[in-house]
Design an enzyme around this catalytic site. Structure first.
Site, PDB file in Angstrom:
ATOM      1  N   ARG A 155     -33.768 -25.911  -8.524  1.00 45.32           N
ATOM      2  CA  ARG A 155     -33.582 -26.622  -7.247  1.00 45.32           C
ATOM      3  C   ARG A 155     -34.849 -26.484  -6.392  1.00 45.32           C
ATOM      4  O   ARG A 155     -35.347 -25.374  -6.197  1.00 45.32           O
ATOM      5  CB  ARG A 155     -32.389 -26.015  -6.519  1.00 45.32           C
ATOM      6  CG  ARG A 155     -32.166 -26.540  -5.122  1.00 45.32           C
ATOM      7  CD  ARG A 155     -31.470 -27.866  -5.135  1.00 45.32           C
ATOM      8  NE  ARG A 155     -31.229 -28.345  -3.775  1.00 45.32           N
ATOM      9  CZ  ARG A 155     -30.813 -29.575  -3.498  1.00 45.32           C
ATOM     10  NH1 ARG A 155     -30.589 -30.437  -4.484  1.00 45.32           N
ATOM     11  NH2 ARG A 155     -30.617 -29.955  -2.258  1.00 45.32           N
ATOM     12  N   GLU A 210      -9.229  -0.026   1.865  1.00 41.02           N
ATOM     13  CA  GLU A 210      -8.872   1.032   2.827  1.00 41.02           C
ATOM     14  C   GLU A 210      -8.090   2.140   2.130  1.00 41.02           C
ATOM     15  O   GLU A 210      -8.282   3.329   2.419  1.00 41.02           O
ATOM     16  CB  GLU A 210      -8.040   0.429   3.980  1.00 41.02           C
ATOM     17  CG  GLU A 210      -8.795  -0.552   4.860  1.00 41.02           C
ATOM     18  CD  GLU A 210      -9.073  -1.908   4.191  1.00 41.02           C
ATOM     19  OE1 GLU A 210      -8.303  -2.296   3.290  1.00 41.02           O
ATOM     20  OE2 GLU A 210     -10.069  -2.562   4.550  1.00 41.02           O
ATOM     21  N   HIS A 248     -27.076 -21.251  -3.171  1.00 42.17           N
ATOM     22  CA  HIS A 248     -26.764 -22.560  -3.757  1.00 42.17           C
ATOM     23  C   HIS A 248     -26.692 -23.650  -2.681  1.00 42.17           C
ATOM     24  O   HIS A 248     -26.527 -24.837  -3.015  1.00 42.17           O
ATOM     25  CB  HIS A 248     -25.410 -22.537  -4.484  1.00 42.17           C
ATOM     26  CG  HIS A 248     -25.454 -21.998  -5.883  1.00 42.17           C
ATOM     27  ND1 HIS A 248     -25.649 -20.677  -6.181  1.00 42.17           N
ATOM     28  CD2 HIS A 248     -25.318 -22.627  -7.082  1.00 42.17           C
ATOM     29  CE1 HIS A 248     -25.607 -20.503  -7.498  1.00 42.17           C
ATOM     30  NE2 HIS A 248     -25.429 -21.674  -8.072  1.00 42.17           N
ATOM     31  N   GLY A 249     -26.764 -23.269  -1.415  1.00 40.68           N
ATOM     32  CA  GLY A 249     -26.630 -24.264  -0.355  1.00 40.68           C
ATOM     33  C   GLY A 249     -25.280 -24.953  -0.437  1.00 40.68           C
ATOM     34  O   GLY A 249     -24.276 -24.339  -0.831  1.00 40.68           O
ATOM     35  N   GLY A 250     -25.238 -26.248  -0.091  1.00 33.64           N
ATOM     36  CA  GLY A 250     -23.971 -27.003  -0.064  1.00 33.64           C
ATOM     37  C   GLY A 250     -23.300 -27.068  -1.418  1.00 33.64           C
ATOM     38  O   GLY A 250     -22.068 -27.116  -1.511  1.00 33.64           O
ATOM     39  N   GLU A 283      -6.267   1.373 -14.090  1.00 33.35           N
ATOM     40  CA  GLU A 283      -6.170   0.037 -13.483  1.00 33.35           C
ATOM     41  C   GLU A 283      -7.384  -0.211 -12.582  1.00 33.35           C
ATOM     42  O   GLU A 283      -8.006  -1.275 -12.623  1.00 33.35           O
ATOM     43  CB  GLU A 283      -4.868  -0.048 -12.663  1.00 33.35           C
ATOM     44  CG  GLU A 283      -4.763  -1.308 -11.834  1.00 33.35           C
ATOM     45  CD  GLU A 283      -3.388  -1.494 -11.176  1.00 33.35           C
ATOM     46  OE1 GLU A 283      -2.482  -0.684 -11.460  1.00 33.35           O
ATOM     47  OE2 GLU A 283      -3.242  -2.446 -10.398  1.00 33.35           O
ATOM     48  N   ARG A 284      -7.740   0.788 -11.796  1.00 29.68           N
ATOM     49  CA  ARG A 284      -8.846   0.615 -10.846  1.00 29.68           C
ATOM     50  C   ARG A 284     -10.182   0.526 -11.565  1.00 29.68           C
ATOM     51  O   ARG A 284     -11.073  -0.219 -11.146  1.00 29.68           O
ATOM     52  CB  ARG A 284      -8.811   1.748  -9.815  1.00 29.68           C
ATOM     53  CG  ARG A 284      -7.611   1.556  -8.915  1.00 29.68           C
ATOM     54  CD  ARG A 284      -7.319   2.654  -7.948  1.00 29.68           C
ATOM     55  NE  ARG A 284      -6.120   2.251  -7.195  1.00 29.68           N
ATOM     56  CZ  ARG A 284      -5.344   3.080  -6.535  1.00 29.68           C
ATOM     57  NH1 ARG A 284      -5.619   4.372  -6.500  1.00 29.68           N
ATOM     58  NH2 ARG A 284      -4.288   2.629  -5.889  1.00 29.68           N
ATOM     59  N   SER A 305       0.832  -1.213   0.000  1.00 36.28           N
ATOM     60  CA  SER A 305       0.000   0.000   0.000  1.00 36.28           C
ATOM     61  C   SER A 305       0.863   1.258   0.000  1.00 36.28           C
ATOM     62  O   SER A 305       0.552   2.240  -0.676  1.00 36.28           O
ATOM     63  CB  SER A 305      -0.889   0.026   1.244  1.00 36.28           C
ATOM     64  OG  SER A 305      -1.697  -1.109   1.297  1.00 36.28           O
ATOM     65  N   ALA A 312       9.060  10.371  -2.476  1.00 32.13           N
ATOM     66  CA  ALA A 312       8.295   9.953  -3.659  1.00 32.13           C
ATOM     67  C   ALA A 312       8.998  10.382  -4.946  1.00 32.13           C
ATOM     68  O   ALA A 312       8.885   9.718  -5.978  1.00 32.13           O
ATOM     69  CB  ALA A 312       6.890  10.548  -3.599  1.00 32.13           C
TER      70      ALA A 312
HETATM   71  C1  LIG Z   1      -3.525 -11.709  -6.948  1.00 35.79           C
HETATM   72  C2  LIG Z   1      -2.727 -10.463  -6.784  1.00 35.79           C
HETATM   73  C3  LIG Z   1      -2.161  -9.856  -7.897  1.00 35.79           C
HETATM   74  C4  LIG Z   1      -1.369  -8.713  -7.743  1.00 35.79           C
HETATM   75  N1  LIG Z   1      -0.754  -8.182  -8.847  1.00 35.79           N
HETATM   76  C5  LIG Z   1       0.154  -7.183  -8.678  1.00 35.79           C
HETATM   77  C6  LIG Z   1       0.942  -6.713  -9.763  1.00 35.79           C
HETATM   78  O1  LIG Z   1       0.802  -7.182 -10.903  1.00 35.79           O
HETATM   79  N2  LIG Z   1       1.857  -5.757  -9.536  1.00 35.79           N
HETATM   80  C7  LIG Z   1       2.062  -5.217  -8.303  1.00 35.79           C
HETATM   81  O2  LIG Z   1       2.909  -4.356  -8.152  1.00 35.79           O
HETATM   82  N3  LIG Z   1       1.321  -5.629  -7.239  1.00 35.79           N
HETATM   83  C8  LIG Z   1       0.387  -6.605  -7.386  1.00 35.79           C
HETATM   84  N4  LIG Z   1      -0.351  -7.051  -6.325  1.00 35.79           N
HETATM   85  C9  LIG Z   1      -0.118  -6.463  -5.014  1.00 35.79           C
HETATM   86  C10 LIG Z   1      -1.273  -5.627  -4.463  1.00 35.79           C
HETATM   87  O3  LIG Z   1      -1.416  -4.446  -5.173  1.00 35.79           O
HETATM   88  C11 LIG Z   1      -1.004  -5.429  -2.966  1.00 35.79           C
HETATM   89  O4  LIG Z   1      -1.166  -6.687  -2.341  1.00 35.79           O
HETATM   90  C12 LIG Z   1      -1.916  -4.418  -2.327  1.00 35.79           C
HETATM   91  O5  LIG Z   1      -1.663  -3.115  -2.825  1.00 35.79           O
HETATM   92  C13 LIG Z   1      -1.778  -4.387  -0.798  1.00 35.79           C
HETATM   93  O6  LIG Z   1      -0.442  -4.312  -0.407  1.00 35.79           O
HETATM   94  P1  LIG Z   1       0.119  -5.360   0.685  1.00 35.79           P
HETATM   95  O7  LIG Z   1      -0.260  -6.717   0.246  1.00 35.79           O
HETATM   96  O8  LIG Z   1       1.548  -5.080   0.927  1.00 35.79           O
HETATM   97  O9  LIG Z   1      -0.705  -5.054   1.993  1.00 35.79           O
HETATM   98  P2  LIG Z   1      -0.341  -3.955   3.113  1.00 35.79           P
HETATM   99  O10 LIG Z   1       0.013  -2.674   2.473  1.00 35.79           O
HETATM  100  O11 LIG Z   1       0.628  -4.552   4.068  1.00 35.79           O
HETATM  101  O12 LIG Z   1      -1.747  -3.784   3.836  1.00 35.79           O
HETATM  102  C14 LIG Z   1      -2.229  -4.698   4.853  1.00 35.79           C
HETATM  103  C15 LIG Z   1      -3.539  -4.142   5.406  1.00 35.79           C
HETATM  104  O13 LIG Z   1      -3.297  -2.862   5.992  1.00 35.79           O
HETATM  105  C16 LIG Z   1      -4.168  -1.900   5.413  1.00 35.79           C
HETATM  106  N5  LIG Z   1      -3.511  -0.605   5.317  1.00 35.79           N
HETATM  107  C17 LIG Z   1      -2.297  -0.312   4.798  1.00 35.79           C
HETATM  108  N6  LIG Z   1      -2.079   1.009   4.819  1.00 35.79           N
HETATM  109  C18 LIG Z   1      -3.197   1.574   5.372  1.00 35.79           C
HETATM  110  C19 LIG Z   1      -3.591   2.916   5.666  1.00 35.79           C
HETATM  111  N7  LIG Z   1      -2.816   3.955   5.375  1.00 35.79           N
HETATM  112  N8  LIG Z   1      -4.814   3.120   6.219  1.00 35.79           N
HETATM  113  C20 LIG Z   1      -5.605   2.052   6.502  1.00 35.79           C
HETATM  114  N9  LIG Z   1      -5.289   0.776   6.243  1.00 35.79           N
HETATM  115  C21 LIG Z   1      -4.101   0.550   5.687  1.00 35.79           C
HETATM  116  C22 LIG Z   1      -4.496  -2.435   4.041  1.00 35.79           C
HETATM  117  O14 LIG Z   1      -5.700  -1.868   3.539  1.00 35.79           O
HETATM  118  C23 LIG Z   1      -4.600  -3.917   4.329  1.00 35.79           C
HETATM  119  O15 LIG Z   1      -5.875  -4.205   4.821  1.00 35.79           O
HETATM  120  C24 LIG Z   1      -1.175  -8.159  -6.455  1.00 35.79           C
HETATM  121  C25 LIG Z   1      -1.774  -8.743  -5.337  1.00 35.79           C
HETATM  122  C26 LIG Z   1      -2.535  -9.881  -5.496  1.00 35.79           C
HETATM  123  C27 LIG Z   1      -3.126 -10.512  -4.262  1.00 35.79           C
END
Ligand SMILES: Cc1cc2nc3c(=O)[nH]c(=O)nc-3n(C[C@H](O)[C@H](O)[C@H](O)COP(=O)(O)OP(=O)(O)OC[C@H]3O[C@@H](n4cnc5c(N)ncnc54)[C@H](O)[C@@H]3O)c2cc1C
Length: 378
Positions: free
Chosen positions: A269, A368, A339-341, A243-244, A133, A179
């Site tokens: 069913r 978040e 769908h149940g079980g 992306e989003r 994140s 950044a």
């Molecule tokens: C299937 C899959 C595909 C993916 N593909 C890609 C990809 O192609 N390229 C890439 O770069 N990444 C990819 N990701 C990574 C994905 O973007 C990250 O997993 C995601 O952004 C969360 O980061 P993290 O897993 O480090 O969780 P963390 O940042 O450790 O977060 C853990 C928890 O803390 C919360 N949290 C963190 N900061 C805050 C805050 N400031 N306020 C409140 N809550 C907070 C989060 O919401 C979460 O609930 C992928 C992930 C998955 C599971």
């Protein structure tokens, strides 16, 4: 269902062609790909020949030159049938966008035609074992050495990580600049020092390859820099809305699929001598879901329209992703319940959809983080 007006006739013609292609070339093989944990490159090339990859890329770079709206058509058609394996959204909606909007002429020429044809597969690597994140916490470094950058570090959860021919890597080019010290650099995966780690074993999206990637002093020419040195974070902020939005579109198509599967199931069913569809609870649940779907499609269509006109803000995209993915999790859970079980048995598509759904609130920025982005605009 409300009438959707976001697409024109040309998009619907395109939709019909790729729908037939997906039914013919993807659906019959998807289960095998799930067992193998990867979609074969041959399917990527077939999809390229079908015009399904990067349909927004202009003709000068080998694409058909469609407008943005062709991209969500592809996402809708894939998720309509549960084709969650092919990592086309990352390739077409995300990676090609970085190249098109920020790449040098040479970078565009060397990658875009091959991405359109499916000869080259792209990935983007932001997330690291210690930071997801908080992108400002990226530790992978890219040190300038003469005409090269030397890249060291590790990435994880990278979609298309096993298949990728090149990866756009977010790396730190200045350790003191926060950044502004982050840059995006293209790394070809045949460079010495680049290594793929495990193809990660996930809860769902079983056919999609998701990997750890390692960079041990990987040397790339400085001309692989995307945009300006230190400008990577700004580029990420510019491209994350698309992306989003792609995730929001997939959430809508998947939720619609859950609804359609469930309507079919509850009609056949029986319990207590009558179809499940006749119980008031079933009827009211489905009525609520149908209403949620109408609201969700309206929101997403408005965002598609705005994005096609260059007017989708980061907040708009975050709201669309937050609302549709939270809704998808609710809807799919309700549909499993109806769908149940059988909803818990993987031979039923609703059970697989349940597994594929959970990630939607996490990847592309967690719910978040979406709330954080939205709250900043208030
Ligand atoms: C299937 C899959 C595909 C993916 N593909 C890609 C990809 O192609 N390229 C890439 O770069 N990444 C990819 N990701 C990574 C994905 O973007 C990250 O997993 C995601 O952004 C969360 O980061 P993290 O897993 O480090 O969780 P963390 O940042 O450790 O977060 C853990 C928890 O803390 C919360 N949290 C963190 N900061 C805050 C805050 N400031 N306020 C409140 N809550 C907070 C989060 O919401 C979460 O609930 C992928 C992930 C998955 C599971």
């Amino acid at each position: 269902m409300l009438v959707r007006t976001v697409y024109d006739e040309e998009h619907e013609i395109f939709r019909a062609a790729i729908r037939a292609f997906i039914e013919r070339e993807c659906v019959p093989h998807h289960e095998q790909w799930e067992q193998e944990g990867i979609v074969p490159r041959e399917f990527w090339r077939k999809a390229g020949a079908q015009g399904m990859l990067c349909p927004q890329v202009p003709e000068e770079y080998g694409g058909p030159g469609g407008d943005y709206r062709f991209l969500p058509v592809v996402v809708e058609e894939m998720f309509r049938v549960g084709a969650s394996g092919p990592g086309f959204p990352v390739h077409s909606d995300i990676v090609s966008g970085y190249l098109l909007n920020h790449g040098s002429e040479a970078q565009k020429q060397s990658w875009l035609p091959a991405m359109v044809s499916g000869e080259a597969i792209g990935a983007i690597a932001m997330t690291e074992p210690n930071t997801g994140s908080d992108l400002q916490g990226i530790r992978t470094t890219a040190c300038r050495d003469g005409d090269d950058y030397v890249i060291s570090g590790a990435k994880t959860f990278i979609s298309n990580g096993q298949n990728a021919d090149f990866v756009i890597v977010a790396a730190r080019t200045d350790s003191d600049a926060g950044a502004r010290g982050i840059s995006l650099i293209i790394v070809e995966t045949d460079r010495p020092g680049f290594r793929r780690g495990r193809n990660l074993d996930k809860v769902g999206l079983k056919a999609q390859d998701t990997s750890e990637l390692f960079f041990d002093d990987v040397r790339v020419p400085a001309s692989n820099l995307l945009g300006e040195e230190g400008g990577g974070f700004a580029l990420l902020m510019t491209e994350l809305p698309q992306e989003r939005l792609a995730i929001a579109v997939s959430a809508m198509a998947a939720s619609q699929r859950a609804f359609d599967l469930t309507v079919e199931y509850v009609k056949q069913r029986k319990a207590f001598g009558k179809p499940l569809a006749e119980f008031q609870n079933t009827r009211f649940k489905l009525a609520t879901i149908k209403t949620d779907l109408a609201a969700g499609w309206s929101l997403v269509d408005q965002c598609i329209r705005q994005h096609a006109g260059g007017q989708l803000s980061a907040t708009d995209a975050a709201m669309a992703k937050l609302w549709t993915t939270e809704m998808q999790c609710r809807i799919v859970d309700d549909c499993v319940q109806m769908h149940g079980g059988y909803g818990y048995m993987l031979e039923y598509p609703i059970a697989r959809l349940y597994l594929d759904t959970r990630v939607q609130r996490i990847h592309g920025g967690t719910s978040e983080i979406m709330q954080e982005v939205i709250a900043r605009s208030i």
